[in-house]
Scaffold this active site. Sequence first.
Site, PDB file in Angstrom:
ATOM      1  N   HIS A 104      55.368 -11.284  21.630  1.00 56.93           N
ATOM      2  CA  HIS A 104      56.515 -11.756  22.408  1.00 56.93           C
ATOM      3  C   HIS A 104      57.749 -11.789  21.530  1.00 56.93           C
ATOM      4  O   HIS A 104      57.668 -12.035  20.319  1.00 56.93           O
ATOM      5  CB  HIS A 104      56.254 -13.143  23.016  1.00 56.93           C
ATOM      6  CG  HIS A 104      55.818 -14.161  22.022  1.00 56.93           C
ATOM      7  ND1 HIS A 104      54.528 -14.242  21.554  1.00 56.93           N
ATOM      8  CD2 HIS A 104      56.505 -15.149  21.397  1.00 56.93           C
ATOM      9  CE1 HIS A 104      54.426 -15.236  20.679  1.00 56.93           C
ATOM     10  NE2 HIS A 104      55.624 -15.800  20.562  1.00 56.93           N
ATOM     11  N   HIS A 116      61.493 -13.615  21.184  1.00 50.72           N
ATOM     12  CA  HIS A 116      62.318 -14.747  21.623  1.00 50.72           C
ATOM     13  C   HIS A 116      63.767 -14.279  21.759  1.00 50.72           C
ATOM     14  O   HIS A 116      64.300 -13.641  20.854  1.00 50.72           O
ATOM     15  CB  HIS A 116      62.303 -15.872  20.582  1.00 50.72           C
ATOM     16  CG  HIS A 116      60.960 -16.481  20.317  1.00 50.72           C
ATOM     17  ND1 HIS A 116      60.594 -17.703  20.822  1.00 50.72           N
ATOM     18  CD2 HIS A 116      59.891 -16.056  19.594  1.00 50.72           C
ATOM     19  CE1 HIS A 116      59.369 -18.017  20.406  1.00 50.72           C
ATOM     20  NE2 HIS A 116      58.918 -17.024  19.653  1.00 50.72           N
TER      21      HIS A 116
END
Length: 130
Positions: A100, A102
């Site tokens: 992932h 951010h």
Amino acid sequence: MNEHSNECIFCNIEKSRIVIENSLAILFYDSFPVTEGHSLIIPKRHIADYFSLTGDELRAVHELINLQSERLMEGDKSIKGFNIGTNAGKAAGQTVMHCHIHLIPRREGDCEDPRGGVRGVIPGKMKYSI
Ligand code: AMP
Ligand code: ZN
């Protein structure tokens, strides 16, 4: 590695939480935001980290990062910058083992001294002097 993991919270994110998506990636808001608008962009495929992204997935993730940064700035004129970052590996602070990125909106005055930004991953190393 399987495309989907039943144990992974990001593989099982509720459809209603998806803010934008394309064929290979999705974007949703972080449950414990660093700042308002903190977004997470993930590949749909369950892969460990940034280094496992294919070229097509990289482009897909990049598209959502750019789209969301534009949307956030349009909707909130107090946003003046962003930190974009990814933790790859437990030693680097990764806690959810599904790749992932951010996207963290930044506003003037949201911390005492923002200089150094992502250098702050090691407390005390944020500022430098030549
Ligand atoms: P990292 O430490 O880079 O692995 O980041 C994991 C991020 O996932 C953190 O910023 C958490 O706040 C966020 N997070 C944890 N659980 C959830 C969840 N169920 N939905 C959305 N974000 C989450
Ligand atoms: Zn996953």
